[in-house]
Design an enzyme around this catalytic site. Structure first.
Site, PDB file in Angstrom:
ATOM      1  N   ARG A   1      51.919  51.254  54.725  1.00 30.67           N
ATOM      2  CA  ARG A   1      53.068  50.528  54.166  1.00 30.67           C
ATOM      3  C   ARG A   1      54.288  51.450  54.217  1.00 30.67           C
ATOM      4  O   ARG A   1      54.289  52.505  53.590  1.00 30.67           O
ATOM      5  CB  ARG A   1      52.748  50.092  52.730  1.00 30.67           C
ATOM      6  CG  ARG A   1      53.896  49.425  52.023  1.00 30.67           C
ATOM      7  CD  ARG A   1      53.492  48.885  50.655  1.00 30.67           C
ATOM      8  NE  ARG A   1      54.671  48.358  50.008  1.00 30.67           N
ATOM      9  CZ  ARG A   1      55.273  48.930  48.962  1.00 30.67           C
ATOM     10  NH1 ARG A   1      54.795  50.036  48.414  1.00 30.67           N
ATOM     11  NH2 ARG A   1      56.364  48.401  48.461  1.00 30.67           N
TER      12      ARG A   1
ATOM     13  N   ASN B   1      52.664  47.324  41.890  1.00 33.36           N
ATOM     14  CA  ASN B   1      52.674  48.791  41.792  1.00 33.36           C
ATOM     15  C   ASN B   1      52.321  49.148  40.365  1.00 33.36           C
ATOM     16  O   ASN B   1      52.943  48.652  39.420  1.00 33.36           O
ATOM     17  CB  ASN B   1      54.060  49.359  42.130  1.00 33.36           C
ATOM     18  CG  ASN B   1      54.385  49.236  43.608  1.00 33.36           C
ATOM     19  OD1 ASN B   1      53.587  48.729  44.387  1.00 33.36           O
ATOM     20  ND2 ASN B   1      55.570  49.697  43.991  1.00 33.36           N
TER      21      ASN B   1
ATOM     22  N   GLU C   1      51.146  50.152  45.416  1.00 32.78           N
ATOM     23  CA  GLU C   1      51.359  51.571  45.092  1.00 32.78           C
ATOM     24  C   GLU C   1      50.538  51.904  43.865  1.00 32.78           C
ATOM     25  O   GLU C   1      50.498  51.135  42.903  1.00 32.78           O
ATOM     26  CB  GLU C   1      52.818  51.882  44.732  1.00 32.78           C
ATOM     27  CG  GLU C   1      53.756  52.029  45.883  1.00 32.78           C
ATOM     28  CD  GLU C   1      55.171  52.394  45.431  1.00 32.78           C
ATOM     29  OE1 GLU C   1      55.321  53.085  44.398  1.00 32.78           O
ATOM     30  OE2 GLU C   1      56.112  51.968  46.109  1.00 32.78           O
TER      31      GLU C   1
ATOM     32  N   TYR D   1      51.400  52.349  37.641  1.00 30.44           N
ATOM     33  CA  TYR D   1      51.361  53.792  37.356  1.00 30.44           C
ATOM     34  C   TYR D   1      50.919  54.111  35.937  1.00 30.44           C
ATOM     35  O   TYR D   1      50.221  55.095  35.710  1.00 30.44           O
ATOM     36  CB  TYR D   1      52.742  54.428  37.606  1.00 30.44           C
ATOM     37  CG  TYR D   1      53.054  54.526  39.079  1.00 30.44           C
ATOM     38  CD1 TYR D   1      52.641  55.623  39.821  1.00 30.44           C
ATOM     39  CD2 TYR D   1      53.732  53.505  39.730  1.00 30.44           C
ATOM     40  CE1 TYR D   1      52.891  55.711  41.181  1.00 30.44           C
ATOM     41  CE2 TYR D   1      53.994  53.573  41.086  1.00 30.44           C
ATOM     42  CZ  TYR D   1      53.566  54.678  41.813  1.00 30.44           C
ATOM     43  OH  TYR D   1      53.811  54.752  43.159  1.00 30.44           O
TER      44      TYR D   1
ATOM     45  N   HIS E   1      63.538  49.225  50.058  1.00 32.94           N
ATOM     46  CA  HIS E   1      63.045  50.230  49.106  1.00 32.94           C
ATOM     47  C   HIS E   1      64.257  51.073  48.700  1.00 32.94           C
ATOM     48  O   HIS E   1      64.309  52.272  48.971  1.00 32.94           O
ATOM     49  CB  HIS E   1      61.921  51.052  49.729  1.00 32.94           C
ATOM     50  CG  HIS E   1      61.035  51.748  48.741  1.00 32.94           C
ATOM     51  ND1 HIS E   1      59.656  51.595  48.725  1.00 32.94           N
ATOM     52  CD2 HIS E   1      61.322  52.608  47.737  1.00 32.94           C
ATOM     53  CE1 HIS E   1      59.143  52.340  47.763  1.00 32.94           C
ATOM     54  NE2 HIS E   1      60.133  52.972  47.142  1.00 32.94           N
TER      55      HIS E   1
ATOM     56  N   GLU F   1      59.869  46.993  43.883  1.00 30.62           N
ATOM     57  CA  GLU F   1      60.225  47.317  42.501  1.00 30.62           C
ATOM     58  C   GLU F   1      61.670  46.955  42.145  1.00 30.62           C
ATOM     59  O   GLU F   1      62.492  47.836  41.853  1.00 30.62           O
ATOM     60  CB  GLU F   1      59.966  48.811  42.222  1.00 30.62           C
ATOM     61  CG  GLU F   1      58.515  49.218  42.451  1.00 30.62           C
ATOM     62  CD  GLU F   1      58.251  50.672  42.079  1.00 30.62           C
ATOM     63  OE1 GLU F   1      59.210  51.398  41.768  1.00 30.62           O
ATOM     64  OE2 GLU F   1      57.079  51.074  42.098  1.00 30.62           O
TER      65      GLU F   1
HETATM   66  O1  IFM Z   1      58.299  57.390  44.491  1.00 31.93           O
HETATM   67  C1  IFM Z   1      58.284  56.178  43.807  1.00 31.93           C
HETATM   68  C2  IFM Z   1      58.393  55.027  44.782  1.00 31.93           C
HETATM   69  O2  IFM Z   1      59.519  55.133  45.571  1.00 31.93           O
HETATM   70  C3  IFM Z   1      58.453  53.726  44.021  1.00 31.93           C
HETATM   71  N1  IFM Z   1      57.368  53.615  43.096  1.00 31.93           N
HETATM   72  C4  IFM Z   1      57.126  54.723  42.211  1.00 31.93           C
HETATM   73  C5  IFM Z   1      57.021  56.004  43.003  1.00 31.93           C
HETATM   74  C6  IFM Z   1      56.768  57.186  42.054  1.00 31.93           C
HETATM   75  O3  IFM Z   1      57.816  57.306  41.161  1.00 31.93           O
END
Ligand code: IFM
Length: 477
Positions: free
Chosen positions: A92, A309, A382, A311, A136, A181
C-alpha cells in the site's frame, strides 16, 4: 534493541496457540509518498503543504523535512525487491498529488506519473498487488493558498486529480483508497496545527473534514464510472474511546470524543448523515452551514471495502479545572467544542509515541464497524508501533515491535473468529520514514533505514512477518 527494564509490550491478549488466517488473506505493508520518496523537486514536482510546513522553523522536530526521506524515488526497484523477499502479497503506497499534477490543477505531469507506472509494473512483476492511496496528506500548496480543505472547491480539485490517476493506472491497480485518515488532515492540520498546513481554527477543521469527505465521494463516483471493476474504499483511523470511570460525566466525555474521532467520518460515509449529538456538541463552533443539499448522498456513495488504521485507545474523563492534555494529538485544539475533555493515561505499556498498547482495542474497533455500520469487507490498512531501535553488529532486534505485531495479529484473528469480514492486514510501516511533526526521530519500520547511507536493514520483526506471511498465520508461542 528493547529496553529490558520496560514491561513487556504484550500481555493484553492471551498469547498462545498457532493460528491460521483464512485462505487468500491479503498480507501487506504500507508507506506514504511524502514519508519515503524524497526527490522533492525531481521531474516537475512542486511543493505540497508538507514541504512548506516542514521548511517552516519550529514545525518539525529538528527541522526535519521530507526532501530526501528514504530516497525511495530513486531506489524503488531495490525496495520492491526487498518487499518480494519478505513475501508481501500487497503493498500500500500513496501517490504524491504535486508530483503527478503540479500545483493541484490542470494537466498531468507525465514524468511524475511515470514513477508510479514503473512502481506498479515493478510490483506486478514481483507478484505483489498494488494498493493505491490517492491522498496521504500532501495537498498541493497552491490549493492551500486558495483556501485548502476548508474551501469547497478543493473537493472538486481532488476528484479531478483522482480521475487523472485512474486514467494512468486504472488498468493495473485494483485496490484504491481515496483518503488516508481524514481526521488527521482535518483536525491536526486545521485544528491543532500540529500537522500541515498548521492552522488552528475549530470551524475550519470541521469544514475541512466535510470537504475531505465530499472529495472522497466525488472521487469514488469518478473512479467507479471509469473503472467499474476497481475495489474502492476509504481509510479511517479509529479508536475505541473508553470513559475513565463509571461516572456519567466521564461517559459523556467518551461520547463526545467518540463523535469527533470516529463517528464524524463513519456516519456520513457509511450512513449518509452526521450524528445529531456531534452537531449539538459543535453548536458553538459551527452551524454546519457548509453542508449543502446532496452532499451527504455524494459522501455516502457505495464502497467496496473499508480500511481501518488502528494504533491505540483513548481513555477520557470529564474536565477538571486547570488540567490540560499533553500529547500533541490529544491537545485541546484537536477537539473543537470538547476542548476541556481530559485524556487519561492508565500506566499500561506504551510505544515510543507514548501511545498505549491495546490489542483488544483492535477487536473492539473492527467488531464495532462491522456491527454498527457495514457488512463490507474490512482491511486493517495500518497497524504498527514506534520503538527505539539500535543497530548491533549490523542487526536490529526489535522484539517490542515484533510483540506488538504479534498481539495485534492475534486480535485481528479473534475479530475474524467473531464474524468480522476482515480480508487483509497492512503493517505500518515497511520501512522507517519521516514521521510527520516528529521528523526522523520515531521509527515505525520493519526495515531499518540508515538515513546517512540509505542502507536498509530488515529488523527481526520483518523476518518474523515474512514467516507469518509464509505460513498464513502465527506459530504457537
Ligand atoms: O506515520 C503515520 C501515517 O502516515 C498515518 N498513520 C499513522 C502513522 C504513525 O503515526
Amino acid at each position: 534493541m528493547s529496553d529490558p527494564t520496560r514491561p513487556p509490550a504484550v500481555g493484553v491478549l492471551d498469547q498462545g496457540p498457532a493460528i491460521t488466517f483464512p485462505p487468500g488473506f491479503l498480507w501487506g505493508a504500507a508507506t506514504a509518498a511524502y514519508q519515503i520518496e524524497g526527490a522533492a523537486t525531481a521531474g516537475g514536482r512542486t511543493p505540497s503543504i508538507w514541504d512548506t510546513f516542514s521548511h517552516t522553523e519550529g514545525r518539525t522536530v529538528g527541522g526535519h523535512t521530507g526532501d530526501v526521506a528514504c530516497d525511495h524515488f530513486h531506489r524503488m526497484p531495490d525496495d520492491v525487491r526487498l518487499m518480494a523477499e519478505l513475501g508481501l502479497k500487497s503493498y500500500r503506497f500513496s501517490v504524491s498529488w504535486p508530483r503527478v499534477q503540479p500545483g493541484g490543477s490542470g494537466a498531468a505531469n507525465a514524468e511524475g506519473l511515470d514513477f508510479y507506472q514503473r512502481l506498479v509494473d515493478e510490483l506486478l512483476g514481483h507478484g505483489i498487488e498494488p494498493w493505491l492511496t490517492l491522498y496521504h496528506w500532501d495537498l498541493p500548496q497552491p490549493l492551500e493558498d486558495a483556501g485548502g480543505w476548508p474551501a469547497r472547491d478543493t473537493a472538486a480539485r481532488f476528484a479531478d486529480y483522482a480521475q487523472l490517476v485512474a486514467d494512468a493506472l486504472g488498468d493495473r491497480v485494483r485496490y484504491w483508497t481515496t483518503l488516508n485518515e481524514p481526521w488527521c488532515s482535518a483536525f491536526l492540520g486545521y485544528g491543532s496545527g500540529a500537522h500541515a498546513p498548521g492552522r488552528t481554527d475549530g470551524a475550519d477543521a470541521v469544514r475541512a473534514g466535510h470537504h475531505l469527505m465530499l472529495g472522497h465521494g466525488l472521487a469514488v463516483q469518478a473512479l467507479r464510472a471509469s473503472r467499474p471493476d476497481a475495489q474502492l474504499g476509504i481509510t479511517v483511523n479509529l479508536y475505541p474511546v473508553t470513559p475513565a470511570t463509571d461516572a456519567p460525566a466521564d461517559a459523556d466525555a467518551a461520547r463526545r470524543i467518540d463523535a469527533l474521532a470516529n463517528r464524524f467520518f463513519l456516519d456520513p460515509v457509511l450512513r449518509g448523515s452526521y450524528p445529531a449529538d456531534l452537531q449539538a456538541d459543535l453548536a458553538s463552533v459551527t452551524d454546519f452551514g457548509h453542508v449543502r443539499d446532496g452532499d451527504l448522498e455524494i459522501i455516502s456513495t457505495p464502497l467496496d471495502l473499508v480500511g481501518v488504521n488502528y494504533y491505540s485507545r483513548h481513555v477520557v474523563a470529564a474536565p477538571v479545572e486547570g488540567e490540560q492534555p499533553e500529547a500533541y494529538w490529544r491537545a485541546p485544539t484537536c477537539w473543537p467544542g470538547s476542548e476541556d475533555v481530559r485524556f487519561v493515561t492508565r500506566g499500561v505499556p506504551v510505544t515510543d509515541m507514548d501511545w498505549e498498547i491495546d490489542a483488544p482495542g483492535l477487536v473492539e474497533t473492527l467488531e464495532r464497524v462491522h456491527r454498527d455500520y457495514t457488512d463490507l469487507p474490512l482491511y486493517v490498512t495500518e497497524n504498527g508501533s514506534a520503538f527505539v531501535d539500535t543497530v548491533v553488529d549490523g542487526q536490529v532486534d526489535d522484539t517490542d515491535r515484533l510483540a506488538y505485531f504479534d498481539s495485534h495479529l492475534r486480535a485481528a484473528h479473534a475479530a475474524i473468529g467473531a464474524g468480522v469480514p476482515l480480508r487483509g492486514y497492512f503493517a505500518w510501516s515497511l520501512m522507517d520514514n519521516f514521521e510527520w511533526a516528529w521528523g526522523y526521530t520515531k521509527r515505525f519500520g520493519m526495515v531499518y533505514v540508515d538515513y546517512d547511507s540509505q542502507v536498509r536493514i530488515p529488523k527481526s520483526s520483518a523476518r518474523w512477518y515474512a514467516e507469518v506471511i509464509r505460513r498464513n498465520g502465527l506459530a504457537a508461542q
